[in-house]
Design a protein around this motif. Structure first.
Motif, PDB file in Angstrom:
ATOM      1  N   HIS A  22       0.836  -1.196   0.000  1.00 24.35           N
ATOM      2  CA  HIS A  22       0.000   0.000   0.000  1.00 24.35           C
ATOM      3  C   HIS A  22       0.875   1.252   0.000  1.00 24.35           C
ATOM      4  N   ARG A  23       1.882   1.292   0.844  1.00 19.58           N
ATOM      5  CA  ARG A  23       2.765   2.460   0.927  1.00 19.58           C
ATOM      6  C   ARG A  23       3.549   2.661  -0.372  1.00 19.58           C
ATOM      7  N   LEU A  24       4.060   1.562  -0.902  1.00 17.65           N
ATOM      8  CA  LEU A  24       4.809   1.664  -2.158  1.00 17.65           C
ATOM      9  C   LEU A  24       3.900   2.147  -3.292  1.00 17.65           C
ATOM     10  N   GLY A  25       2.686   1.632  -3.344  1.00 17.43           N
ATOM     11  CA  GLY A  25       1.737   2.072  -4.365  1.00 17.43           C
ATOM     12  C   GLY A  25       1.391   3.545  -4.226  1.00 17.43           C
ATOM     13  N   ALA A  26       1.202   4.001  -2.980  1.00 16.45           N
ATOM     14  CA  ALA A  26       0.892   5.408  -2.747  1.00 16.45           C
ATOM     15  C   ALA A  26       2.047   6.297  -3.204  1.00 16.45           C
ATOM     16  N   LEU A  27       3.271   5.893  -2.911  1.00 12.44           N
ATOM     17  CA  LEU A  27       4.430   6.679  -3.346  1.00 12.44           C
ATOM     18  C   LEU A  27       4.529   6.717  -4.871  1.00 12.44           C
ATOM     19  N   LEU A  28       4.247   5.589  -5.517  1.00  9.52           N
ATOM     20  CA  LEU A  28       4.273   5.553  -6.978  1.00  9.52           C
ATOM     21  C   LEU A  28       3.246   6.514  -7.570  1.00  9.52           C
ATOM     22  N   LEU A  29       2.039   6.477  -7.040  1.00 11.47           N
ATOM     23  CA  LEU A  29       0.991   7.339  -7.580  1.00 11.47           C
ATOM     24  C   LEU A  29       1.241   8.808  -7.281  1.00 11.47           C
ATOM     25  N   PHE A  30       1.844   9.096  -6.155  1.00  8.41           N
ATOM     26  CA  PHE A  30       2.133  10.475  -5.793  1.00  8.41           C
ATOM     27  C   PHE A  30       3.235  11.054  -6.692  1.00  8.41           C
ATOM     28  N   HIS A  31       4.314  10.289  -6.869  1.00 12.91           N
ATOM     29  CA  HIS A  31       5.475  10.789  -7.617  1.00 12.91           C
ATOM     30  C   HIS A  31       5.396  10.517  -9.115  1.00 12.91           C
ATOM     31  N   ARG A  32       4.709   9.456  -9.512  1.00 13.70           N
ATOM     32  CA  ARG A  32       4.569   9.062 -10.919  1.00 13.70           C
ATOM     33  C   ARG A  32       5.904   9.106 -11.676  1.00 13.70           C
ATOM     34  N   PRO A  33       6.881   8.349 -11.201  1.00  9.52           N
ATOM     35  CA  PRO A  33       8.211   8.396 -11.843  1.00  9.52           C
ATOM     36  C   PRO A  33       8.189   7.779 -13.244  1.00  9.52           C
ATOM     37  N   GLU A  34       9.098   8.245 -14.084  1.00 11.79           N
ATOM     38  CA  GLU A  34       9.237   7.702 -15.442  1.00 11.79           C
ATOM     39  C   GLU A  34       9.690   6.243 -15.414  1.00 11.79           C
ATOM     40  N   ARG A  35      10.510   5.921 -14.409  1.00 11.59           N
ATOM     41  CA  ARG A  35      11.046   4.563 -14.285  1.00 11.59           C
ATOM     42  C   ARG A  35      10.590   3.981 -12.948  1.00 11.59           C
ATOM     43  N   PRO A  36       9.385   3.445 -12.895  1.00 16.58           N
ATOM     44  CA  PRO A  36       8.815   2.991 -11.618  1.00 16.58           C
ATOM     45  C   PRO A  36       9.614   1.901 -10.912  1.00 16.58           C
ATOM     46  N   ARG A  37      10.185   0.982 -11.658  1.00 13.48           N
ATOM     47  CA  ARG A  37      10.954  -0.094 -11.014  1.00 13.48           C
ATOM     48  C   ARG A  37      12.187   0.466 -10.294  1.00 13.48           C
ATOM     49  N   GLU A  38      12.891   1.357 -10.971  1.00 15.60           N
ATOM     50  CA  GLU A  38      14.061   1.974 -10.356  1.00 15.60           C
ATOM     51  C   GLU A  38      13.655   2.815  -9.146  1.00 15.60           C
ATOM     52  N   PHE A  39      12.524   3.512  -9.273  1.00 13.58           N
ATOM     53  CA  PHE A  39      12.008   4.308  -8.163  1.00 13.58           C
ATOM     54  C   PHE A  39      11.728   3.417  -6.953  1.00 13.58           C
ATOM     55  N   LEU A  40      11.064   2.282  -7.180  1.00 10.89           N
ATOM     56  CA  LEU A  40      10.755   1.364  -6.077  1.00 10.89           C
ATOM     57  C   LEU A  40      12.025   0.820  -5.431  1.00 10.89           C
TER      58      LEU A  40
END
Length: 127
Positions: A22-40
């Motif tokens: 849930h936390r990782l998903g929220a961070l992804l949606l908030f930041h919307r990085p170009e490279r989500p895997r690297e961001f995670l």
């Protein structure tokens, strides 16, 4: 319920994986990085460093966001909110309220609100 399904549920619960996802998903949606895997990967590295006290945990909200949230709850500008409002704010952010002990008439000031939010956000990464 089948034994395998029950074991899977217990595994998820024991390791608090739904909360982590849930936390990782929220961070992804908030930041919307170009490279989500690297961001995670970077987020998980920050969590790892935070657990070793070598860095800070990633937060969805910064201090300005917490101030703004408090202001929205304190519509009359009294400088405090009620415990029920505080509890709902934590729930809205997906933070635990299980161990929260508040008196029904206790005023929650901005400083108490900030400290509580920070504490709960830190606890949320302790998976």
């Amino acid at each position: 319920m089948a034994a395998g399904e029950e074991q899977s549920r217990e595994y998820l619960r024991r390791h608090r994986l739904p909360e982590l996802l849930h936390r990782l998903g929220a961070l992804l949606l908030f930041h919307r990085p170009e490279r989500p895997r690297e961001f995670l990967i970077q987020v998980l590295e920050r969590v790892k460093a935070g657990r070793r006290a070598e860095g800070e945990y990633p937060f969805l909200l910064d201090e300005a966001n917490v101030d703004a949230m408090f202001s929205l709850l304190d519509v009359l500008g009294q400088g405090y909110i009620r415990p029920a409002q505080y509890r709902e704010a934590l729930k809205t952010l997906g933070l635990s309220t299980e161990d929260l002990v508040l008196e029904g008439d206790e005023d929650i000031t901005l400083e108490v609100f900030k400290e509580g939010m920070k504490k709960k956000m830190l606890e949320s990464w302790s998976v």
